[in-house]
Design a protein around this motif. Structure first.
Motif, PDB file in Angstrom:
ATOM      1  N   UNK A 257       0.856  -1.441  -0.143  1.00  0.00           N
ATOM      2  CA  UNK A 257      -0.080   0.124  -0.022  1.00  0.00           C
ATOM      3  C   UNK A 257       0.920   1.152   0.098  1.00  0.00           C
ATOM      4  N   UNK A 258       1.934   1.080   0.950  1.00  0.00           N
ATOM      5  CA  UNK A 258       2.622   2.477   1.087  1.00  0.00           C
ATOM      6  C   UNK A 258       3.602   2.620  -0.421  1.00  0.00           C
ATOM      7  N   UNK A 259       3.866   1.806  -1.144  1.00  0.00           N
ATOM      8  CA  UNK A 259       4.940   1.817  -2.402  1.00  0.00           C
ATOM      9  C   UNK A 259       3.950   2.199  -3.485  1.00  0.00           C
ATOM     10  N   UNK A 260       2.641   1.769  -3.508  1.00  0.00           N
ATOM     11  CA  UNK A 260       2.005   1.924  -4.654  1.00  0.00           C
ATOM     12  C   UNK A 260       0.783   3.037  -4.518  1.00  0.00           C
ATOM     13  N   UNK A 261       1.106   3.570  -3.332  1.00  0.00           N
ATOM     14  CA  UNK A 261       0.296   5.160  -3.155  1.00  0.00           C
ATOM     15  C   UNK A 261       1.270   6.111  -3.116  1.00  0.00           C
ATOM     16  N   UNK A 262       2.491   6.101  -2.938  1.00  0.00           N
ATOM     17  CA  UNK A 262       3.589   6.964  -3.061  1.00  0.00           C
ATOM     18  C   UNK A 262       4.690   6.844  -3.991  1.00  0.00           C
ATOM     19  N   UNK A 263       5.037   5.725  -4.208  1.00  0.00           N
ATOM     20  CA  UNK A 263       6.403   5.700  -5.130  1.00  0.00           C
ATOM     21  C   UNK A 263       5.743   5.103  -6.547  1.00  0.00           C
ATOM     22  N   UNK A 264       5.092   4.166  -6.620  1.00  0.00           N
ATOM     23  CA  UNK A 264       4.800   3.590  -8.085  1.00  0.00           C
ATOM     24  C   UNK A 264       3.378   3.920  -8.473  1.00  0.00           C
ATOM     25  N   UNK A 265       3.154   5.293  -8.773  1.00  0.00           N
ATOM     26  CA  UNK A 265       1.900   5.648  -8.968  1.00  0.00           C
ATOM     27  C   UNK A 265       1.794   6.267 -10.459  1.00  0.00           C
ATOM     28  N   UNK A 266       2.592   6.296 -11.310  1.00  0.00           N
ATOM     29  CA  UNK A 266       2.941   6.933 -12.572  1.00  0.00           C
ATOM     30  C   UNK A 266       1.925   6.065 -13.686  1.00  0.00           C
ATOM     31  N   UNK A 267       1.662   4.641 -13.448  1.00  0.00           N
ATOM     32  CA  UNK A 267       0.871   4.099 -14.382  1.00  0.00           C
ATOM     33  C   UNK A 267      -0.053   3.085 -13.613  1.00  0.00           C
ATOM     34  N   UNK A 268      -0.976   3.769 -13.046  1.00  0.00           N
ATOM     35  CA  UNK A 268      -1.968   3.121 -12.080  1.00  0.00           C
ATOM     36  C   UNK A 268      -3.038   2.217 -12.762  1.00  0.00           C
ATOM     37  N   UNK A 269      -3.291   2.646 -14.239  1.00  0.00           N
ATOM     38  CA  UNK A 269      -3.863   1.802 -15.104  1.00  0.00           C
ATOM     39  C   UNK A 269      -3.511   0.238 -15.104  1.00  0.00           C
ATOM     40  N   UNK A 270      -2.255   0.235 -15.191  1.00  0.00           N
ATOM     41  CA  UNK A 270      -1.785  -0.993 -15.419  1.00  0.00           C
ATOM     42  C   UNK A 270      -1.338  -1.659 -13.888  1.00  0.00           C
ATOM     43  N   UNK A 271      -0.408  -1.131 -13.010  1.00  0.00           N
ATOM     44  CA  UNK A 271      -0.373  -1.555 -11.837  1.00  0.00           C
ATOM     45  C   UNK A 271      -1.485  -1.904 -10.941  1.00  0.00           C
ATOM     46  N   UNK A 272      -2.538  -1.167 -10.855  1.00  0.00           N
ATOM     47  CA  UNK A 272      -3.657  -1.110 -10.001  1.00  0.00           C
ATOM     48  C   UNK A 272      -4.638  -2.081 -10.532  1.00  0.00           C
ATOM     49  N   UNK A 273      -4.757  -2.336 -11.843  1.00  0.00           N
ATOM     50  CA  UNK A 273      -5.485  -3.358 -12.465  1.00  0.00           C
ATOM     51  C   UNK A 273      -5.042  -4.544 -12.205  1.00  0.00           C
ATOM     52  N   UNK A 274      -3.804  -4.716 -12.156  1.00  0.00           N
ATOM     53  CA  UNK A 274      -3.110  -6.014 -11.884  1.00  0.00           C
ATOM     54  C   UNK A 274      -3.290  -6.282 -10.390  1.00  0.00           C
ATOM     55  N   UNK A 275      -3.076  -5.276  -9.733  1.00  0.00           N
ATOM     56  CA  UNK A 275      -3.304  -5.628  -8.153  1.00  0.00           C
ATOM     57  C   UNK A 275      -4.740  -6.032  -7.918  1.00  0.00           C
ATOM     58  N   UNK A 276      -5.990  -5.519  -8.736  1.00  0.00           N
ATOM     59  CA  UNK A 276      -7.223  -6.063  -8.376  1.00  0.00           C
ATOM     60  C   UNK A 276      -7.341  -7.594  -8.725  1.00  0.00           C
ATOM     61  N   UNK A 277      -6.896  -7.844 -10.071  1.00  0.00           N
ATOM     62  CA  UNK A 277      -6.964  -9.318 -10.355  1.00  0.00           C
ATOM     63  C   UNK A 277      -6.183 -10.254  -9.234  1.00  0.00           C
ATOM     64  N   UNK A 278      -5.061  -9.917  -8.834  1.00  0.00           N
ATOM     65  CA  UNK A 278      -4.453 -10.568  -7.736  1.00  0.00           C
ATOM     66  C   UNK A 278      -5.260 -10.774  -6.653  1.00  0.00           C
ATOM     67  N   UNK A 279      -6.021  -9.394  -6.228  1.00  0.00           N
ATOM     68  CA  UNK A 279      -6.892  -9.759  -5.035  1.00  0.00           C
ATOM     69  C   UNK A 279      -7.814 -10.745  -5.266  1.00  0.00           C
ATOM     70  N   UNK A 280      -8.645 -10.555  -6.361  1.00  0.00           N
ATOM     71  CA  UNK A 280      -9.705 -11.558  -6.771  1.00  0.00           C
ATOM     72  C   UNK A 280      -9.236 -13.062  -6.621  1.00  0.00           C
ATOM     73  N   UNK A 281      -8.023 -13.515  -7.394  1.00  0.00           N
ATOM     74  CA  UNK A 281      -7.413 -14.563  -7.100  1.00  0.00           C
ATOM     75  C   UNK A 281      -7.065 -14.997  -6.047  1.00  0.00           C
ATOM     76  N   UNK A 282      -6.482 -14.128  -5.097  1.00  0.00           N
ATOM     77  CA  UNK A 282      -6.184 -14.361  -3.753  1.00  0.00           C
ATOM     78  C   UNK A 282      -7.442 -14.818  -2.889  1.00  0.00           C
TER      79      UNK A 282
END
Length: 495
Positions: A257-282
């Motif tokens: 949460x800290x790194x993907x709201x503070x550091x890696x936020x330049x392409x949320x369309x890719x990173x956070x969509x991936x996070x959503x799919x990982x969440x569902x599978x988890x």
């Protein structure tokens, strides 16, 4: 006042070092540990209140100005996590007092216990990635010892697997740190946010982001990297399993949460969509593991896996309401999951087993144990009026509002299957024919239950007082979505 930021790290570390000297004196260790862990909770609550009233607090060690020196940062999110870790630390310690074999106390249980809290709190409060790695290692080295604590063959075998997996993750962490430093020239999180924003999105940065995600996902037990968790948490005594089950995966989730709201936020369309799919599978594969088990202590780790998916679901949706729901869910899950592991330890103290097929009738002989367990079980499944319902509600409503119907459906199905897994435990362990002896039925659980009751009360309070808790979560979400406050507090004029 900012100097107090280091106390949640220094206090448990100093106490752990002191207790090494008194390893053979169990009573003295318990007295010192009790004073220390209660003091830690008081300090944590005070720091959280100061960060809420006065804003983000920072401490530059040695007066080396950020980003060149070591910095501790106490914003709403980090101090909130420190309070939660301290609550679990208090409860699990007092549960250990009344359930842990006195012979085992002599093998440095209390020092490793406090060293683990040192690593957990340091990971929450640190403001740079290299020290995040250091505190991860302090936490993990302590967890290696605690998971193998007792020295059974099963513990040693699974502890070895746990160690190897985390050593690999730590090596990969260092690779990510080296690449990121090579690109940006800094490891301070606030400075990284500024420099990566200036560099813009590049393919190399995307690769580095995925390296960090893999590292934190392995430590947070996300799909498909959760395979180490169920067996690792099965062997240790209940107090240790509750401490690890409640806190260790949340450190990895906090880092994501800290790194993907503070550091890696330049392409949320890719990173956070991936996070959503990982969440569902988890969520989905974790709960399948839970419903397939017929062992009390094996069901609980799989439920950890499925329910960290809810937290990442909030990050993947990446809206104010969803992030607030994720923060609320962290508090709910840490409290409820720790209590369930402790309930398992209490039932095993009576029955001598965690196999559901060999248990039954505890409602008749230990009614308080049964009804208190039921509260935590219903809360985990998301039944009102407990905390599980009010932490899931914003996640599901927000996913429906923005049109992510599939993740809402997964979340609802997982909630139903969680209820089935919890009711399986309740029906086999507490209902039915009494399968334990009268001698076992006479075993008193007064002291263990007194240790667990605060967690049960908290899940009720978080449910009945959901509105102020959610408003506090919204303020944390606002800070996460607009990291300007964090950056300004750390860098100041150096920005």
């Amino acid at each position: 006042m900012n100097n107090l930021l280091i106390l949640p790290v220094i206090l448990p570390f100093a106490v752990g070092a002191l207790l090494i000297l008194f390893a053979k004196y169990g009573r003295l260790q318990r007295i010192i540990s009790s004073i220390a862990v209660i003091s830690l909770l008081c300090v944590s609550v005070y720091l959280a209140s100061r960060s809420y009233i006065d804003g983000t607090q920072t401490l530059e060690l040695g007066n080396w100005q950020a980003p060149f020196g070591i910095v501790f940062v106490g914003d709403l999110f980090s101090t909130f996590m420190v309070v939660l870790s301290s609550i679990v630390g208090v409860v699990c310690l007092f549960f250990a007092f009344c359930t842990l074999d006195r012979r085992r106390e002599r093998f440095y249980f209390y020092p490793f216990y406090f060293f683990l809290l040192t690593g957990v709190n340091g990971a929450f409060l640190t403001g740079d990635l290299f020290n995040l790695f250091v505190f991860f290692e302090v936490m993990l080295l302590s967890s290696y010892a605690l998971i193998a604590f007792g020295g059974t063959g099963y513990q040693l075998r699974e502890g070895f697997k746990y160690t190897v997996i985390n050593v690999f993750a730590s090596a990969l962490f260092l690779v990510g740190v080296a690449y990121l430093y090579g690109i940006t020239g800094t490891l301070n999180m606030a400075d990284l946010a500024v420099r990566i924003g200036e560099i813009g999105q590049t393919g190399t940065l995307q690769v580095v982001a995925m390296i960090f995600f893999i590292v934190f996902a392995m430590k947070g037990a996300l799909f498909p990297l959760y395979f180490w968790l169920p067996n690792s948490y099965y062997g240790p005594p209940a107090a240790i399993a509750a401490l690890c089950g409640g806190l260790l995966t949340k450190v990895g989730i906090y880092a994501i949460i800290r790194s993907f709201t503070l550091i890696f936020t330049n392409d949320t369309g890719f990173t956070h969509t991936l996070l959503l799919w990982i969440a569902g599978l988890t969520m989905f594969f974790g709960i399948l593991g839970a419903v397939a088990q017929f062992d009390f202590k094996r069901i609980l780790p799989y439920n950890i896996i499925s329910h960290v998916g809810y937290i990442i679901m909030g990050l993947g949706l990446y809206t104010r309401i969803a992030l607030a729901g994720a923060v609320f869910y962290i508090a709910h899950h840490i409290i409820v999951k720790s209590s369930l592991f402790l309930f398992e330890g209490a039932t095993k103290k009576v029955t001598g087993t965690s196999d559901l097929r060999q248990m039954g009738g505890l409602l008749k002989t230990h009614p308080w144990l049964a009804w208190l367990f039921l509260i935590s079980a219903l809360s985990l499944a998301g039944i009102p009026p407990f905390s599980g319902f009010f932490s899931k509600l914003p996640l599901i409503r927000e996913s429906l509002t923005i049109g992510n119907y599939w993740i809402a459906a997964v979340a609802l199905v997982v909630g139903i299957l969680t209820l089935i897994s919890m009711m399986r435990i309740f029906s086999h362990v507490f209902w039915g024919e009494q399968k334990h002896t009268e001698e076992q039925a006479a075993i008193s659980l007064k002291k263990p239950l007194l240790a667990i009751v605060p967690l049960v009360i908290l899940t009720i309070i978080l449910g009945l007082g959901a509105e102020p808790v959610f408003l506090y979560s919204l303020e944390i979400a606002d800070q996460l979505l607009d990291p300007t406050t964090y950056i300004d507090a750390v860098l100041g004029e150096a920005k």
